[in-house]
Scaffold this active site. Sequence first.
Site, PDB file in Angstrom:
ATOM      1  N   ASN A 168      -5.078  87.357  66.593  1.00  0.00           N
ATOM      2  CA  ASN A 168      -5.333  86.011  66.069  1.00  0.00           C
ATOM      3  C   ASN A 168      -6.567  85.412  66.756  1.00  0.00           C
ATOM      4  O   ASN A 168      -6.824  85.650  67.936  1.00  0.00           O
ATOM      5  CB  ASN A 168      -4.113  85.099  66.193  1.00  0.00           C
ATOM      6  CG  ASN A 168      -3.481  85.062  67.568  1.00  0.00           C
ATOM      7  OD1 ASN A 168      -3.590  85.998  68.350  1.00  0.00           O
ATOM      8  ND2 ASN A 168      -2.806  83.971  67.867  1.00  0.00           N
ATOM      9  N   GLU A 227      -2.787  89.551  61.564  1.00  0.00           N
ATOM     10  CA  GLU A 227      -2.667  90.431  60.394  1.00  0.00           C
ATOM     11  C   GLU A 227      -3.921  90.338  59.532  1.00  0.00           C
ATOM     12  O   GLU A 227      -4.392  91.332  58.969  1.00  0.00           O
ATOM     13  CB  GLU A 227      -1.452  90.021  59.537  1.00  0.00           C
ATOM     14  CG  GLU A 227      -0.112  90.128  60.249  1.00  0.00           C
ATOM     15  CD  GLU A 227       0.291  88.838  60.962  1.00  0.00           C
ATOM     16  OE1 GLU A 227      -0.583  88.154  61.519  1.00  0.00           O
ATOM     17  OE2 GLU A 227       1.494  88.532  60.956  1.00  0.00           O
ATOM     18  N   CYS A 278      -0.166  85.407  55.321  1.00  0.00           N
ATOM     19  CA  CYS A 278      -0.350  86.833  55.648  1.00  0.00           C
ATOM     20  C   CYS A 278       0.563  87.713  54.805  1.00  0.00           C
ATOM     21  O   CYS A 278       0.194  88.838  54.450  1.00  0.00           O
ATOM     22  CB  CYS A 278      -0.112  87.080  57.132  1.00  0.00           C
ATOM     23  SG  CYS A 278      -1.484  86.481  58.139  1.00  0.00           S
TER      24      CYS A 278
HETATM   25  O1  LIG Z   1       2.129  86.031  61.560  1.00  0.00           O
HETATM   26  C1  LIG Z   1       1.499  85.361  62.356  1.00  0.00           C
HETATM   27  C2  LIG Z   1       1.888  84.068  62.707  1.00  0.00           C
HETATM   28  C3  LIG Z   1       1.119  83.378  63.612  1.00  0.00           C
HETATM   29  N1  LIG Z   1       0.004  83.955  64.136  1.00  0.00           N
HETATM   30  C4  LIG Z   1      -0.825  83.201  65.063  1.00  0.00           C
HETATM   31  C5  LIG Z   1      -1.549  82.039  64.438  1.00  0.00           C
HETATM   32  C6  LIG Z   1      -1.792  81.154  65.632  1.00  0.00           C
HETATM   33  O2  LIG Z   1      -2.998  81.563  66.283  1.00  0.00           O
HETATM   34  C7  LIG Z   1      -0.616  81.450  66.553  1.00  0.00           C
HETATM   35  C8  LIG Z   1       0.419  80.362  66.574  1.00  0.00           C
HETATM   36  O3  LIG Z   1       0.856  80.046  65.304  1.00  0.00           O
HETATM   37  O4  LIG Z   1      -0.033  82.634  66.089  1.00  0.00           O
HETATM   38  C9  LIG Z   1      -0.392  85.231  63.822  1.00  0.00           C
HETATM   39  O5  LIG Z   1      -1.397  85.738  64.305  1.00  0.00           O
HETATM   40  N2  LIG Z   1       0.385  85.900  62.936  1.00  0.00           N
HETATM   41 ZN   LIG Z   2      -0.648  84.679  59.050  1.00  0.00          ZN
END
Ligand SMILES: O=c1ccn([C@H]2C[C@H](O)[C@@H](CO)O2)c(=O)[nH]1
Ligand SMILES: [Zn+2]
Length: 130
Positions: free
Chosen positions: A41, A54, A88
């Site tokens: 992320n 993702e 996602c």
């Molecule tokens: O499926 C997910 C859900 C959340 N996040 C990230 C988004 C944000 O940066 C952090 C908190 O929501 O988690 C992801 O990477 N994938």
């Molecule tokens: Zn997502």
Amino acid sequence: MENDLFVAAREAMSKAHAPYSKFPVGAAIRAEDGKIYTGANIENLSFPEGWCAETTAISHMVMAGQRKIMEVAVVAEKLALCPPCGGCRQRLAEFSGASTRIYLCDETGVKKTLALSDLLPHSFETEILG
Ligand SMILES: O=c1ccn([C@H]2C[C@H](O)[C@@H](CO)O2)c(=O)[nH]1
Ligand SMILES: [Zn+2]
């Protein structure tokens, strides 16, 4: 699932840019070519502009010329699980089949295995748009 997918997702998690939520996430996709594409992320000071692990992994897969997801591992820190968010799920659906496996992992390994159709039942489909 082979352990390499989990290991790749955990390694990707270490690249997360998550200073605001402090919730690093890693994702690893095994594509049709057998290779693994990873993502983390990437948050932004303008909060809505950040995106998920993702989504980063899908971008890497598509830019490598791959269009089919065979399986996906998603890992969060410690003992937290991170089911893909709604956006996602839709993005994964674009390149997956109903039975594509999604592995939800904590830092120790796979804790839950789901099919894409479990995560996104009754998904948007239309013949008009192809
Ligand atoms: O499926 C997910 C859900 C959340 N996040 C990230 C988004 C944000 O940066 C952090 C908190 O929501 O988690 C992801 O990477 N994938
Ligand atoms: Zn997502």
